[in-house]
Design an enzyme around this catalytic site. Sequence first.
Site, mmCIF file in Angstrom:
data_model
loop_
_atom_site.group_PDB
_atom_site.id
_atom_site.type_symbol
_atom_site.label_atom_id
_atom_site.label_comp_id
_atom_site.label_asym_id
_atom_site.label_seq_id
_atom_site.Cartn_x
_atom_site.Cartn_y
_atom_site.Cartn_z
ATOM 1 N N ASN A 148 0.835 -1.194 0.000
ATOM 2 C CA ASN A 148 0.000 0.000 0.000
ATOM 3 C C ASN A 148 0.871 1.245 0.000
ATOM 4 O OD1 ASN A 148 -0.220 -1.310 2.892
ATOM 5 N ND2 ASN A 148 -0.743 0.815 3.314
ATOM 6 N N ASP A 149 0.743 2.158 0.936
ATOM 7 C CA ASP A 149 1.331 3.500 0.818
ATOM 8 C C ASP A 149 2.787 3.493 0.358
ATOM 9 O OD1 ASP A 149 -1.010 3.739 2.232
ATOM 10 O OD2 ASP A 149 -0.152 4.839 3.903
ATOM 11 N N PHE A 166 4.821 1.374 9.916
ATOM 12 C CA PHE A 166 3.873 2.146 9.126
ATOM 13 C C PHE A 166 4.617 3.205 8.313
ATOM 14 C CE2 PHE A 166 -0.592 1.570 11.176
ATOM 15 C CZ PHE A 166 -0.499 0.212 11.013
ATOM 16 N N SER A 167 3.870 4.067 7.653
ATOM 17 C CA SER A 167 4.419 4.978 6.645
ATOM 18 C C SER A 167 5.386 6.009 7.222
ATOM 19 C CB SER A 167 3.294 5.700 5.919
ATOM 20 O OG SER A 167 2.525 4.817 5.155
ATOM 21 N N ASP A 200 2.752 8.677 10.106
ATOM 22 C CA ASP A 200 3.134 9.044 8.740
ATOM 23 C C ASP A 200 4.011 10.294 8.684
ATOM 24 O OD1 ASP A 200 1.311 6.995 8.286
ATOM 25 O OD2 ASP A 200 -0.290 8.353 7.683
ATOM 26 N N GLU A 256 -4.163 11.373 7.467
ATOM 27 C CA GLU A 256 -3.092 10.476 7.029
ATOM 28 C C GLU A 256 -2.155 11.108 5.989
ATOM 29 O OE1 GLU A 256 -4.666 6.003 7.732
ATOM 30 O OE2 GLU A 256 -5.172 6.826 5.767
#
Length: 548
Positions: A130-131, A187-188, A257, A301
């Site tokens: 994903n991201d 995570f991002s 993020d 986000e």
Amino acid sequence: MKTSGKIALTLCTFLLSHLLLTAGEVSLLIKKRYVNFPISHTQERKRMTFQVDGEPDLSIVIRLAPDEAAYWVFKDVSALKGKTLKITYEGNDKGLSKIYQSDEIEGQANLYKEQNRPQFHFTSRRGWINDPNGLIYHEGEYHLFYQHNPFERDWENMHWGHAVSKDLVHWTELPDALFPDHTGTMFSGSTVIDYHNTAGFNRGKTPAMVAAFTAASSDRQVQGIAYSLDRGRTFTKYAKNPVIDSKEKWNSVDTRDPKVFWYAPSNHWVMVLNERDGHSIYTSANLKDWKYESHTTGFWECPELFELPVDGDPKHTKWVMYGASGTYMTGNFDGKVFTPETGKYCYTTGSIYAAQTFTNIPATDGRRIQIGWGRINHPGMPFNGMMMMPTELTLRTTKDGIRLVSIPVREAEVLFTPIRTWHSLSSDEANRQLAEFYTADCLRIQTTIKLSHATDAGFNLFGQRIISYDMNSTTLNGRFYSPQDPTSMELSADIYIDRTSIEVFIDGGLYSYSMERRPDNNNKEGFHFWGNRVEVKELEVYAVNSIW
């Protein structure tokens, strides 16, 4: 003992020296590049842990197949050659006997040739993505890090995957860069090059590539950093992570993020961090100690904040802040506070999400280049998700004010070869001309259509509406859109059709959208312009080259 028994015992002893099985465990003396794992979605996820020479290495969940595998995934263990990898599994341990080492991933011969493999969009060899994360240009390479579950085609076990490119078009996938640890899954985030050695991680004349990331657990999301001295191939996490833990400040788990960049006028680092209901600004002198400065509500986000010239004029610039959904504001930034000058606008919609821009683009280039995650499914494939086309972002003065524009990067032109061009066609004539391309795997179509005799009009692909413009409500595919010259009622579109996705750039990138390619298998009309007396003023078809 009979001879046959001796042979069997010798064979078993030989096998066990390479594959030592106990209840729920397997140990491998690493001699090959990959360890391959069979996956079955009939199984529930169960915990699998890895130890290297007796030391904890990784903990993930996986649907290990005890019998027939739906597909295979892999772990790159090239850095572990000569070491012992012990794998412990809490599920059905029958599947442990199917794990094996090889210098190829299972299914290597069919890699990038799969039926639903996109042909000009980046996808990982295996697993979920994903991201995009950590987009950066460094020493001739564009780095694409990304959210990655290497052990399944669905979301879980967030790692940072990694690929590099010389041209933003052709990508080479490298081993994963960041792995889950005791603070959570990865995570991002973003990366920077610490040319001034502010964090103290540099080695001699080699500047550190520093990644800022979110570590996510069930209790909280905290921000950490890691550094690389080998062009992003391996990272060392900062021993005193986390560098920001703001759950108590916001009474929220949603603090994630981090987007980091150097703000030259004040000689400090800036972090834009999504916290609860918007984007916060932090500053730092050393990437380790961060001070909260301000907050802008209304975003969710994957924050971005960057400066762009308006109409290419370096003396007239605006700052752009945006979030994951493609909405943005323009305004001013003094290094600590972003001051919006406009309301929120939307420059892109559809399948794209969580787009990020590259840092460290050379000043001689000066472009602001973006890649977004394509929320596109790939049924029956051992991978899922994709990256949308890299685009260049600019600010343009329009009849409605200053707006953000997005068009595919010029490097992508090498993939598309013009093969047919027509001018001033009726919709029926255009449809007949396009009949020869009905079976095309991938295609690019550029067109300008005049709608002055139609209350609504558009362009379909086997019943799927790619363009649907309603003059009464002034909506394009259900969203408000007014052409720059509303009296002409002309609409131009640059349409990119891959095996599983469609991207459309309207009027030179003033608005763009993307969608999953979902033709109606019972529809026979192929490419089809529709609407009362629509004129197709321009129509050009391009063949597509694969990036693989």
